[in-house]
Design a protein around this motif. Structure first.
Motif, PDB file in Angstrom:
ATOM      1  N   ILE A 454       5.706  12.070   3.241  1.00  0.00           N
ATOM      2  CA  ILE A 454       4.514  11.768   2.830  1.00  0.00           C
ATOM      3  C   ILE A 454       4.417  10.338   2.283  1.00  0.00           C
ATOM      4  O   ILE A 454       3.556   9.496   2.716  1.00  0.00           O
ATOM      5  CB  ILE A 454       3.837  12.520   1.667  1.00  0.00           C
ATOM      6  N   GLU A 455       5.461   9.717   1.517  1.00  0.00           N
ATOM      7  CA  GLU A 455       5.540   8.417   1.137  1.00  0.00           C
ATOM      8  C   GLU A 455       5.585   7.405   2.354  1.00  0.00           C
ATOM      9  O   GLU A 455       5.269   6.221   2.242  1.00  0.00           O
ATOM     10  CB  GLU A 455       6.598   8.294   0.092  1.00  0.00           C
ATOM     11  N   PHE A 489       3.126  12.855  -6.929  1.00  0.00           N
ATOM     12  CA  PHE A 489       1.695  12.715  -6.094  1.00  0.00           C
ATOM     13  C   PHE A 489       0.644  12.315  -6.667  1.00  0.00           C
ATOM     14  O   PHE A 489      -0.153  11.342  -6.275  1.00  0.00           O
ATOM     15  CB  PHE A 489       1.666  13.978  -5.245  1.00  0.00           C
ATOM     16  N   GLU A 490       0.439  12.752  -7.731  1.00  0.00           N
ATOM     17  CA  GLU A 490      -0.780  12.370  -8.584  1.00  0.00           C
ATOM     18  C   GLU A 490      -0.716  10.782  -8.725  1.00  0.00           C
ATOM     19  O   GLU A 490      -1.703   9.895  -8.824  1.00  0.00           O
ATOM     20  CB  GLU A 490      -0.985  13.004 -10.184  1.00  0.00           C
ATOM     21  N   LYS A 494      -3.380   7.658  -7.395  1.00  0.00           N
ATOM     22  CA  LYS A 494      -4.089   6.507  -8.277  1.00  0.00           C
ATOM     23  C   LYS A 494      -3.949   5.202  -7.516  1.00  0.00           C
ATOM     24  O   LYS A 494      -4.729   4.368  -7.908  1.00  0.00           O
ATOM     25  CB  LYS A 494      -3.262   6.770  -9.533  1.00  0.00           C
ATOM     26  N   ASN A 495      -3.070   5.008  -6.722  1.00  0.00           N
ATOM     27  CA  ASN A 495      -2.805   3.745  -5.991  1.00  0.00           C
ATOM     28  C   ASN A 495      -3.240   3.773  -4.595  1.00  0.00           C
ATOM     29  O   ASN A 495      -2.820   2.808  -3.617  1.00  0.00           O
ATOM     30  CB  ASN A 495      -1.336   3.125  -6.068  1.00  0.00           C
ATOM     31  N   ILE A 500      -6.865   5.764   2.489  1.00  0.00           N
ATOM     32  CA  ILE A 500      -6.165   6.896   2.239  1.00  0.00           C
ATOM     33  C   ILE A 500      -6.889   7.703   1.486  1.00  0.00           C
ATOM     34  O   ILE A 500      -7.207   7.512   0.392  1.00  0.00           O
ATOM     35  CB  ILE A 500      -4.722   6.631   1.888  1.00  0.00           C
ATOM     36  N   ARG A 501      -6.742   9.039   1.755  1.00  0.00           N
ATOM     37  CA  ARG A 501      -7.485  10.011   0.839  1.00  0.00           C
ATOM     38  C   ARG A 501      -6.827  11.476   0.929  1.00  0.00           C
ATOM     39  O   ARG A 501      -6.026  11.811   1.972  1.00  0.00           O
ATOM     40  CB  ARG A 501      -8.675  10.282   1.258  1.00  0.00           C
TER      41      ARG A 501
END
Length: 617
Positions: A454-455, A489-490, A494-495, A500-501
């Motif tokens: 995911i990153e 992930f939270e 925030k960033n 992206i959502r």
């Protein structure tokens, strides 16, 4: 070859000559022939020699012969009995291997494939298996004849403990041995001759044949009424003196009683065709590949066998109540013909040994369906686990690569069954032509955890949008968040940039309606041994091309530059380059969408589930 498609690989395999004597077999011979035609092993010849039948046996055989030249038919010039018919067939045979099947008995579809592979791989010249009994109508009598694990010449002299319909021997090594001309027990006499040459015969430990209890069979008759043939065999064929022949005949009678007591085992009648042991938890936060695969197998089986015939044992949170789980498993194996196990890393060392232990008594067919490709790494240094895996009837992998790896550990019970999901694919008319597009929508759908990449996906999207390209790309993220990754992930959220959502969780069977809105799917996995992910099937049903890290099984599910594009595993710069190149080639992207939709046809549930159905008892 008429009526049959054989590949070059089929011809490479050794030819098997199937010896079938017949006499007035019109009632059953069609089923016998069909059980041979349906073999997964294709390189065989079936030589049927008729002992002057007075019914329609010849007509029936020739009707099959017209469509399949592997079937050969001969008639004796005068009545001679089973031994003469079998010798005529052996004389005409051309195969490396000789197998026997009477005209009223049946083989399972994988009989030849399993037994020939067993002999080839272990350099065995004489083999046999257990068999089950059916009645004249083909119904199971719930009786199984269990043969010894191996047998030598001297043990065979004491009595026959193997069934003719199960035997295969290597003719090239043991020769074209004629069957002694006895009216009865001629097969037993042949086993003695062959074992005198081969020294020992070995059992392939599975039920691969059905013996029909039928009064008119060419090999039927009262066992005690055959005493004179036992004596004749020992005296004339084995060339023993009167004393030894008499002693051996007495041993044969005792052995018959022994077989009736110990080898002929009653099989309990069952309430279920199968029990599925797996993770059925319906909680959204626990839905993953294991749950989806388990429910997919269940849904396909109840279509075929009806819900009342398929039982389940839910392994969700089993560790909190292991005693309850044990009794559920015990009840399942008591009442089911087949046990289908779908467990992951931890469960494999619990459920497989448990069912193997229970199966010592109940003799059910054990199937283990593997989810992912982790088993090789987990078992390669675990001799105890390998031993338990060998005891299963079948292990199903999602790809050939893993099958080959597991076979290198000595596992000979591995079958490839592709992953599948029951989805309703979009209509090809829904695929719109892409031209001069400057806004693209990408999607990531998976369990949200670092190892799924995911990153990497977030990094790639941010880099593209920071560069001065002619287009922008947006990323929607779907999937349950792994509890161990939740805090990380939270912080990522925030960033998030405006492009992206995180969009939450998609119900397993709503994936197509969600994914069809996107232009490209991102699959930057860090799992080198990733299996055949169900998410890729979601993409195909949604006409959605994939950009993926090239894990080791990539080529078994994605056609590079046709249904997806690979980038070098672990190389994010290559990920960026490949995604940009695709979005700059909009005609290619459009064609890949059409290819992806067409690819879904290779993973239709009703086709793939046959791999399992064909092996269930």
């Amino acid at each position: 070859m008429v009526g049959i498609k054989m590949t070059s690989d089929d011809y490479i395999k050794p030819l098997v000559s199937i010896i079938t004597p017949s006499y007035n077999g019109e009632k059953y011979i069609s089923k016998t022939i069909e059980s041979v035609i349906n073999q997964t092993y294709k390189n065989w010849e079936m030589i049927i020699v008729d002992d002057l039948s007075t019914d329609k046996t010849e007509h029936i055989v020739k009707s099959y012969q017209k469509n399949d030249k592997r079937i050969k038919f001969f008639k004796l010039e005068k009545k001679g009995g089973a031994s003469v018919a079998r010798n005529k067939a052996i004389e005409k045979s051309k195969g490396k291997y000789i197998a026997f099947l009477d005209s009223d008995d049946l083989w399972k579809k994988d009989k030849l494939e399993k037994q020939i592979n067993f002999m080839e791989e272990n350099k065995i010249y004489f083999s046999y298996t257990d068999y089950e009994y059916i009645d004249k109508n083909g119904n199971l009598l719930y009786k199984k004849f269990v043969s010894p694990k191996k047998i030598c010449y001297f043990r065979m002299l004491l009595g026959n403990s193997i069934g003719c319909l199960t035997v295969i021997y290597n003719q090239e090594k043991l020769g074209k041995e004629n069957i002694p001309y006895l009216r009865k027990r001629n097969d037993y006499a042949l086993w003695c001759r062959l074992l005198k040459k081969s020294k020992v015969g070995y059992k392939y430990n599975d039920v691969l044949s059905y013996y029909r209890k039928n009064e008119n069979s060419i090999s039927s008759g009262s066992k005690f009424g055959l005493i004179k043939y036992h004596f004749q065999m020992h005296r004339e064929v084995n060339d023993f003196n009167i004393v030894i022949s008499t002693v051996l005949t007495m041993c044969n009678i005792i052995n018959y009683g022994f077989n009736r007591f110990l080898r002929l085992k009653k099989m309990n009648k069952t309430d279920y065709k199968a029990t599925i042991v797996g993770h059925f938890c319906s909680s959204k936060n626990n839905i993953g590949g294991q749950t989806i695969k388990t429910e997919s197998i269940y849904n396909e089986l109840i279509k075929i066998y009806d819900k009342k015939n398929i039982n389940i044992v839910d392994t969700h949170n089993w560790i909190k109540n292991p005693i309850k789980l044990f009794f559920n498993c015990l009840n399942a194996i008591k009442k089911s013909e087949n046990i289908i196990i779908l467990t992951a890393h931890k469960g494999v060392k619990v459920f497989i040994p448990l069912f193997n232990k229970l199966n010592k008594k109940y003799n059910r067919c054990l199937h283990y369906i593997l989810i992912g490709s982790w088993l090789f790494e987990n078992s390669k240094n675990d001799k105890k686990l390998i031993k338990h895996l060998k005891e299963l009837n079948y292990i199903y992998t999602e790809n050939m690569n893993l099958k080959n790896k597991l076979e290198s550990l000595g596992l000979k019970n591995v079958v490839v069954m592709k992953n599948f999901k029951h989805l309703t694919p979009i209509n090809i008319k829904e695929i719109k032509k892409i031209k001069n597009k400057n806004k693209f929508n990408a999607c990531f759908l998976s369990r949200i955890v670092f190892e799924k990449g995911i990153e990497d996906a977030i990094w790639c999207i941010n880099k593209i949008n920071k560069k001065s390209h002619k287009f922008k790309i947006y990323l929607d993220i779907y999937g349950p968040i792994d509890k161990n990754y939740y805090e990380t992930f939270e912080n990522l959220k925030k960033n998030f940039s405006d492009e992206i959502r995180y969009c939450g969780i998609v119900e397993p069977y709503d994936t197509v309606s969600v994914l069809k809105k996107y232009d490209v799917f991102l699959f930057p996995t860090h799992f080198k041994t990733e299996g055949i992910p169900g998410t890729i099937l979601d993409c195909y049903a949604s006409a959605l091309p994939i950009v993926a890290a090239k894990w080791e099984n990539f080529d078994e599910i994605i056609d590079n530059n046709m249904t997806g594009i690979s980038y070098e595993f672990g190389n994010n710069d290559d990920f960026y380059d490949k995604l940009v190149d695709l979005l700059n080639n909009q005609e290619k992207l459009f064609n890949m969408k059409k290819n992806a939709l067409s690819k879904y046809n290779e993973f239709l549930p009703e086709i793939i589930i046959k791999t399992l159905i064909d092996r269930m008892i």
